[in-house]
Design a protein around this motif. Structure first.
Motif, PDB file in Angstrom:
ATOM      1  N   LYS A 178       0.829  -1.214   0.000  1.00 13.26           N
ATOM      2  CA  LYS A 178       0.000   0.000   0.000  1.00 13.26           C
ATOM      3  C   LYS A 178       0.861   1.260   0.000  1.00 13.26           C
ATOM      4  CE  LYS A 178      -3.933  -2.043   2.392  1.00 13.26           C
ATOM      5  NZ  LYS A 178      -4.667  -2.093   3.666  1.00 13.26           N
ATOM      6  N   LEU A 179       2.087   1.151   0.533  1.00  9.28           N
ATOM      7  CA  LEU A 179       3.004   2.295   0.527  1.00  9.28           C
ATOM      8  C   LEU A 179       3.220   2.816  -0.893  1.00  9.28           C
ATOM      9  CD1 LEU A 179       5.970   1.145   2.817  1.00  9.28           C
ATOM     10  CD2 LEU A 179       4.339   2.961   3.303  1.00  9.28           C
ATOM     11  N   PHE A 180       3.268   1.901  -1.834  1.00  8.37           N
ATOM     12  CA  PHE A 180       3.565   2.244  -3.228  1.00  8.37           C
ATOM     13  C   PHE A 180       2.291   2.474  -4.032  1.00  8.37           C
ATOM     14  CE2 PHE A 180       6.648  -0.803  -1.470  1.00  8.37           C
ATOM     15  CZ  PHE A 180       7.699   0.082  -1.277  1.00  8.37           C
ATOM     16  N   LYS A 181       1.244   1.736  -3.703  1.00 11.89           N
ATOM     17  CA  LYS A 181      -0.039   1.899  -4.404  1.00 11.89           C
ATOM     18  C   LYS A 181      -0.597   3.301  -4.202  1.00 11.89           C
ATOM     19  CE  LYS A 181      -1.289  -2.981  -4.307  1.00 11.89           C
ATOM     20  NZ  LYS A 181      -2.246  -3.988  -3.786  1.00 11.89           N
ATOM     21  N   SER A 182      -0.389   3.867  -3.012  1.00 16.88           N
ATOM     22  CA  SER A 182      -0.884   5.220  -2.748  1.00 16.88           C
ATOM     23  C   SER A 182      -0.209   6.230  -3.678  1.00 16.88           C
ATOM     24  CB  SER A 182      -0.662   5.601  -1.283  1.00 16.88           C
ATOM     25  OG  SER A 182       0.718   5.651  -0.978  1.00 16.88           O
ATOM     26  N   ILE A 183       1.050   6.016  -3.984  1.00 15.75           N
ATOM     27  CA  ILE A 183       1.768   6.910  -4.902  1.00 15.75           C
ATOM     28  C   ILE A 183       1.250   6.723  -6.323  1.00 15.75           C
ATOM     29  CG2 ILE A 183       4.034   7.406  -5.927  1.00 15.75           C
ATOM     30  CD1 ILE A 183       5.124   6.607  -3.039  1.00 15.75           C
ATOM     31  N   SER A 226      11.911   7.447   8.398  1.00 15.35           N
ATOM     32  CA  SER A 226      11.561   6.030   8.517  1.00 15.35           C
ATOM     33  C   SER A 226      11.939   5.273   7.248  1.00 15.35           C
ATOM     34  CB  SER A 226      10.063   5.871   8.776  1.00 15.35           C
ATOM     35  OG  SER A 226       9.324   6.201   7.617  1.00 15.35           O
ATOM     36  N   LEU A 227      12.090   3.978   7.386  1.00 19.84           N
ATOM     37  CA  LEU A 227      12.348   3.123   6.223  1.00 19.84           C
ATOM     38  C   LEU A 227      11.219   3.272   5.215  1.00 19.84           C
ATOM     39  CD1 LEU A 227      13.831   0.912   4.656  1.00 19.84           C
ATOM     40  CD2 LEU A 227      12.623  -0.776   6.086  1.00 19.84           C
ATOM     41  N   GLU A 228       9.985   3.318   5.692  1.00 20.46           N
ATOM     42  CA  GLU A 228       8.827   3.448   4.796  1.00 20.46           C
ATOM     43  C   GLU A 228       8.896   4.733   3.977  1.00 20.46           C
ATOM     44  OE1 GLU A 228       8.650   2.612   8.037  1.00 20.46           O
ATOM     45  OE2 GLU A 228       7.966   0.531   7.856  1.00 20.46           O
ATOM     46  N   GLU A 229       9.281   5.841   4.621  1.00 16.62           N
ATOM     47  CA  GLU A 229       9.399   7.111   3.895  1.00 16.62           C
ATOM     48  C   GLU A 229      10.488   7.032   2.823  1.00 16.62           C
ATOM     49  OE1 GLU A 229       8.166  10.587   7.031  1.00 16.62           O
ATOM     50  OE2 GLU A 229       9.997   9.443   7.452  1.00 16.62           O
ATOM     51  N   GLU A 230      11.602   6.412   3.161  1.00 17.65           N
ATOM     52  CA  GLU A 230      12.694   6.289   2.190  1.00 17.65           C
ATOM     53  C   GLU A 230      12.298   5.380   1.038  1.00 17.65           C
ATOM     54  OE1 GLU A 230      16.525   7.020   0.523  1.00 17.65           O
ATOM     55  OE2 GLU A 230      15.220   8.121   1.879  1.00 17.65           O
ATOM     56  N   LEU A 231      11.620   4.275   1.336  1.00 15.14           N
ATOM     57  CA  LEU A 231      11.151   3.379   0.268  1.00 15.14           C
ATOM     58  C   LEU A 231      10.179   4.101  -0.652  1.00 15.14           C
ATOM     59  CD1 LEU A 231      10.671   0.058   2.260  1.00 15.14           C
ATOM     60  CD2 LEU A 231      12.391   0.497   0.482  1.00 15.14           C
ATOM     61  N   GLN A 232       9.295   4.902  -0.079  1.00 11.89           N
ATOM     62  CA  GLN A 232       8.359   5.667  -0.908  1.00 11.89           C
ATOM     63  C   GLN A 232       9.099   6.678  -1.780  1.00 11.89           C
ATOM     64  OE1 GLN A 232       5.503   7.153   2.058  1.00 11.89           O
ATOM     65  NE2 GLN A 232       3.952   6.007   0.919  1.00 11.89           N
ATOM     66  N   PHE A 233      10.102   7.338  -1.208  1.00  9.65           N
ATOM     67  CA  PHE A 233      10.869   8.300  -1.997  1.00  9.65           C
ATOM     68  C   PHE A 233      11.584   7.599  -3.154  1.00  9.65           C
ATOM     69  CE2 PHE A 233      14.604  10.652  -3.245  1.00  9.65           C
ATOM     70  CZ  PHE A 233      14.048  11.893  -3.537  1.00  9.65           C
ATOM     71  N   LEU A 234      12.229   6.476  -2.878  1.00  5.93           N
ATOM     72  CA  LEU A 234      12.954   5.746  -3.930  1.00  5.93           C
ATOM     73  C   LEU A 234      12.007   5.233  -5.005  1.00  5.93           C
ATOM     74  CD1 LEU A 234      15.530   3.843  -1.709  1.00  5.93           C
ATOM     75  CD2 LEU A 234      15.953   5.854  -3.157  1.00  5.93           C
ATOM     76  N   PHE A 235      10.844   4.747  -4.597  1.00  3.33           N
ATOM     77  CA  PHE A 235       9.842   4.282  -5.561  1.00  3.33           C
ATOM     78  C   PHE A 235       9.389   5.445  -6.447  1.00  3.33           C
ATOM     79  CE2 PHE A 235       5.370   3.566  -6.718  1.00  3.33           C
ATOM     80  CZ  PHE A 235       5.483   2.372  -7.417  1.00  3.33           C
ATOM     81  N   THR A 236       9.138   6.590  -5.838  1.00  2.00           N
ATOM     82  CA  THR A 236       8.710   7.774  -6.588  1.00  2.00           C
ATOM     83  C   THR A 236       9.800   8.223  -7.543  1.00  2.00           C
ATOM     84  OG1 THR A 236       7.298   8.447  -4.752  1.00  2.00           O
ATOM     85  CG2 THR A 236       7.894  10.155  -6.339  1.00  2.00           C
ATOM     86  N   HIS A 237      11.027   8.264  -7.057  1.00  2.00           N
ATOM     87  CA  HIS A 237      12.173   8.658  -7.887  1.00  2.00           C
ATOM     88  C   HIS A 237      12.289   7.734  -9.106  1.00  2.00           C
ATOM     89  CE1 HIS A 237      16.158  10.519  -8.450  1.00  2.00           C
ATOM     90  NE2 HIS A 237      16.518   9.322  -8.886  1.00  2.00           N
ATOM     91  N   GLY A 238      12.229   6.427  -8.866  1.00  2.00           N
ATOM     92  CA  GLY A 238      12.319   5.470  -9.967  1.00  2.00           C
ATOM     93  C   GLY A 238      11.164   5.591 -10.939  1.00  2.00           C
TER      94      GLY A 238
END
Length: 138
Positions: A17-22, A95-107
């Motif tokens: 869901k962390l990535f689906k929201s983006i 948080s790890l979740e925030e960093e994962l969301q940032f990296l997913f968004t960047h990619g």
């Protein structure tokens, strides 16, 4: 909405869901897109190191890799090192979740054609990233 094809080969539990929201916000920021899905692999430093060496000629781990599919249906593939994301999150105090969301968004932005080689490009890409993450620019 673009569907997420999610594989987590790490022992770290991560909610897709962390990535689906983006992905839900992409049409608001980019306008309607014809793509049906994007693939995301969460992996470790060793795996991303091998991929970075094979595909980019860089003999070191990285945080995120983006592979365009050159396909009107599939946006592409993203590979994120959870090891690297964890260290970067610790280094910058998020948080790890925030960093994962940032990296997913960047990619994802790379897959959509954005880059950050030039200062002006970087400014545009960061503004898009913050819009997708619904965060205020620093």
């Amino acid at each position: 909405m673009i569907q997420l094809l999610f594989v987590n080969e790490t022992k770290t539990p991560v909610d897709p869901k962390l990535f689906k929201s983006i992905l839900k916000r992409v049409p608001k920021v980019e306008g309607p897109l014809a793509y049906k899905d994007v693939e995301l692999l969460l992996t470790d430093d060793a795996t991303i190191h091998a991929l970075n060496k094979q595909y980019r000629g860089k003999d070191k781990p990285t945080d995120v890799l983006s592979f365009s599919m050159e396909d009107p249906v599939h946006l592409g593939q993203l590979v994120i090192s959870v090891d690297r994301a964890r260290q970067q999150a610790k280094d910058i105090g998020q948080s790890l979740e925030e960093e994962l969301q940032f990296l997913f968004t960047h990619g994802t932005l790379h897959l959509l054609g954005y880059d950050h080689e030039e200062p002006e490009e970087e400014k545009v890409m960061l503004a898009k990233a913050y819009a997708l993450l619904e965060r205020k620019s620093p």
